[in-house]
Structure formats: structure tokens, C-alpha cells
Design an enzyme around this catalytic site. Structure first.
Site, PDB file in Angstrom:
ATOM      1  CE  LYS A 114      -4.446  -9.746   3.640  1.00  0.00           C
ATOM      2  NZ  LYS A 114      -4.735  -8.460   4.320  1.00  0.00           N
ATOM      3  CB  THR A 121      -5.509 -11.773   6.834  1.00  0.00           C
ATOM      4  OG1 THR A 121      -5.410 -10.361   7.027  1.00  0.00           O
ATOM      5  CG2 THR A 121      -6.629 -12.336   7.688  1.00  0.00           C
ATOM      6  CG  ASP A 122       0.371  -8.398   5.855  1.00  0.00           C
ATOM      7  OD1 ASP A 122       1.576  -8.455   6.176  1.00  0.00           O
ATOM      8  OD2 ASP A 122      -0.024  -7.784   4.837  1.00  0.00           O
ATOM      9  CG  PHE A 170       7.571   5.152 -16.729  1.00  0.00           C
ATOM     10  CD1 PHE A 170       7.211   5.945 -17.810  1.00  0.00           C
ATOM     11  CD2 PHE A 170       7.218   5.584 -15.461  1.00  0.00           C
ATOM     12  CE1 PHE A 170       6.507   7.128 -17.639  1.00  0.00           C
ATOM     13  CE2 PHE A 170       6.514   6.761 -15.277  1.00  0.00           C
ATOM     14  CZ  PHE A 170       6.163   7.528 -16.366  1.00  0.00           C
ATOM     15  CD  GLN A 173       1.736   8.325 -21.928  1.00  0.00           C
ATOM     16  OE1 GLN A 173       2.441   7.355 -21.649  1.00  0.00           O
ATOM     17  NE2 GLN A 173       1.434   9.258 -21.025  1.00  0.00           N
ATOM     18  CG  ASN A 214       0.621   1.517 -16.875  1.00  0.00           C
ATOM     19  OD1 ASN A 214       0.842   0.314 -16.813  1.00  0.00           O
ATOM     20  ND2 ASN A 214       1.579   2.414 -17.019  1.00  0.00           N
ATOM     21  CG  HIS A 246       0.380   0.568 -12.037  1.00  0.00           C
ATOM     22  ND1 HIS A 246       1.179   1.188 -12.962  1.00  0.00           N
ATOM     23  CD2 HIS A 246      -0.607   1.449 -11.731  1.00  0.00           C
ATOM     24  CE1 HIS A 246       0.708   2.405 -13.207  1.00  0.00           C
ATOM     25  NE2 HIS A 246      -0.377   2.580 -12.472  1.00  0.00           N
TER      26      HIS A 246
END
Length: 307
Positions: free
Chosen positions: A12, A57-58, A166, A231, A257, A259
């Protein structure tokens, strides 16, 4: 003509893992891009499709995140050693593990002398700017009589590892995002500001000092704003510059943004106490706005692509 299998590997690639170490109010960041490549007894999977010797691979991805919690990240080298040793020693068919790691360095943002409105400046130990990414930009336009100078920067990556929330947003049947009361706030700052110097009759700004000061005020506002939205942070950054630098009348930001999602480590019997995150590079929210000195008309293009 018969064929045979040559060199092969799998794994991965580019697992973006961010590890926050919380030493009281002082936070430390390790930001890595980890690629895993495994090789060994893998003939059957190529010839017949049998996955009997294949570690998914995960699973290698999950191992990277779990090891960030279990072993920490003292250094990129030590982290890679832990991973390589694990894959080869725990899986008999795997004879060789190659771990490639890119590390993104961060430096602390120096805050202002005065206390922030939200948190004391001497207490800000969770705000960082990534080293070596910023590009300074400028555009000078002259028509034989009037000047227009637009300066700024791009690719300045900044992060607050706390003091960001948020919640309270609109929800409909397609909303799955959970409200956050303590989140990472990260963005790649692209900013352009326009100077009010337009004529040779005016005193020319000190461009070097102005750029340095605008950048400083921008970063201090980012660090010192307790953010309820990106913002809000954007507006504070622009306001701080305009209120502090009389030669600048307008500034426009484009802020993705970036994340950071908490990784679910419960399947591995581990508790993720706001420590290990998946840094997603896309899709991303994109927040854009202009901040103006009162009474000034905007002139910086809304689309800054060609600036």
C-alpha cells in the site's frame, strides 16, 4: 514461447499518517507519507490467482496507523524499522519489506506579544506551519500612469491540532458528517493582497518588510483564533493584516480544508484518543473570500488561478 515470473512486489503506497503527541498543552507533530512494498513467495498469486500467501494491502495500511499508536513515531527511520521487521517476521511468505517514508516538517508559529482575544499568546503551543513549502508571488501592473501591485503567497501549509470545532450546520438526508468539538484544522494558504500604492507621487512601501509583516500577522491570527469554522479563521486572518498594515487595502484567500479523520483503531483493540488521523488529500472543502478595508472597492479577481 514460455514465460516466467520475474521480480514482483506489492503493498500500500502513500499512507498519510499524522501523529499528534500531546505533552500537556505542548503538542508535537510527526507527519509521514509511508509506502509499503512486500515481496517473497508470491508465485501462485500471479500464476493461479491464489491469495493464500497474500497479506491484503488494506492490512498493511491498517498496520501503519496501528503502529503509530502502539510504537509512536520517534523518527521516520525507527518507524520504518518497526514496520519492516513486523511484516517479515509475522508473515512466512514475505521475505522482504521495503518501507519508504517521506516526512513533512513543521515549525511552531510564533505568536504575538499581546494576548489573543481567545487564548493567551504565551499558551499557544499547538499551531504549526510546514517548512519549505511557501511560494511568494507578486503581480505588478503599470499603464504609464498608475500602478497596481498585488502580492501574496501560495502553498503555505498550516495546522492547528486543537481549538477548532465544527457543529450546528444544516443537515439533510444526505448528511453523514458528525459534529466535531475538537478537531484538526489544516489548510494550504493561497493569499493575494493589494497595495494602495498606485502612483509615483506616493511613498512606496517597503516591500520586503510588508511581506514579512503580512505573513506574520496572517499566521498569528490563524494560531490565535479559536475556530468554529474555517470561514471565521479566514476572516480573522484578513482582518489582522488590514488592521495592522496601512499599505494594504484588500486581501483574498483560497483555503482548502485539509480534512484529518480519526482512524478507527477499535478493530485492533486500540483506543484512538485523538492521536492518530488519516490525512485525506481529496475531496476537500474549498473556502474562498475577500476581506476589504471599509470603503474600498474590490479589485483582486475572484478567480486567482492566473495570479
Amino acid at each position: 514461447m514460455p514465460t516466467i515470473l520475474g521480480q514482483n512486489q506489492y503493498g500500500k503506497a502513500e499512507n498519510r499518517v499524522v501523529k499528534i503527541t500531546r505533552d500537556g498543552d505542548t503538542h508535537h507533530i510527526k507527519d509521514l507519507n509511508v509506502s509499503v512494498a512486500l515481496s517473497g513467495d508470491m508465485d501462485d498469486v500471479h500464476y493461479s490467482g491464489s491469495n493464500a500467501n497474500v497479506l491484503p494491502t488494506d492490512t498493511t495500511k491498517n498496520t501503519v496507523f496501528a503502529f503509530a499508536k502502539e510504537h509512536g513515531i520517534e523518527s521516520a527511520e525507527q518507524f520504518g524499522i518497526h514496520l519492516a521487521r513486523h511484516f517479515v517476521s509475522s508473515q512466512e511468505p514475505i521475505h522482504r519489506a521495503r518501507i519508504r517514508i517521506e516526512e513533512y516538517a513543521w515549525e511552531r508559529i510564533a505568536t504575538s506579544d499581546g494576548n489573543s482575544r481567545f487564548i493567551g499568546a504565551d499558551e499557544v503551543k499547538h499551531s504549526f506551519a510546514r517548512k519549505g513549502q511557501e511560494t511568494r508571488v507578486s503581480q505588478i501592473t503599470y499603464d504609464g500612469e498608475n500602478w497596481e501591485v498585488i502580492s501574496g503567497l501560495k502553498d503555505l501549509t498550516v495546522m492547528n491540532s486543537t481549538n477548532s470545532e465544527f457543529w450546528g450546520y444544516v443537515k439533510d438526508k444526505y448528511t453523514t458528517l458528525k459534529e466535531a468539538y475538537d478537531r484538526i484544522l489544516a489548510t494550504d494558504v493561497s493569499a493575494r493582497w493589494r497595495y494602495n500604492w498606485t502612483s509615483d507621487e506616493q511613498r512606496m512601501p517597503n516591500w520586503e518588510k510588508s511581506y514579512e509583516q503580512a505573513r506574520k500577522h496572517m499566521l498569528q491570527a490563524f494560531a490565535e483564533t479559536y475556530s468554529l469554522s474555517l470561514q471565521q479563521t479566514l476572516y480573522q486572518m484578513g482582518s489582522r493584516i488590514i488592521n495592522s498594515r496601512s499599505e494594504i487595502d484588500e486581501i483574498r484567500f483560497s483555503l482548502p480544508n485539509n480534512h484529518h479523520f480519526l482512524v478507527d483503531l477499535e478493530p485492533f483493540g486500540l483506543k484512538n484518543d485523538n492521536e492518530v488521523y488519516f490525512a485525506a488529500d481529496r475531496p476537500y472543502g474549498l473556502i474562498e473570500a475577500t476581506v476589504l478595508r471599509d470603503g474600498v472597492e474590490p479589485q483582486i479577481p475572484v478567480d486567482m488561478t492566473n495570479l
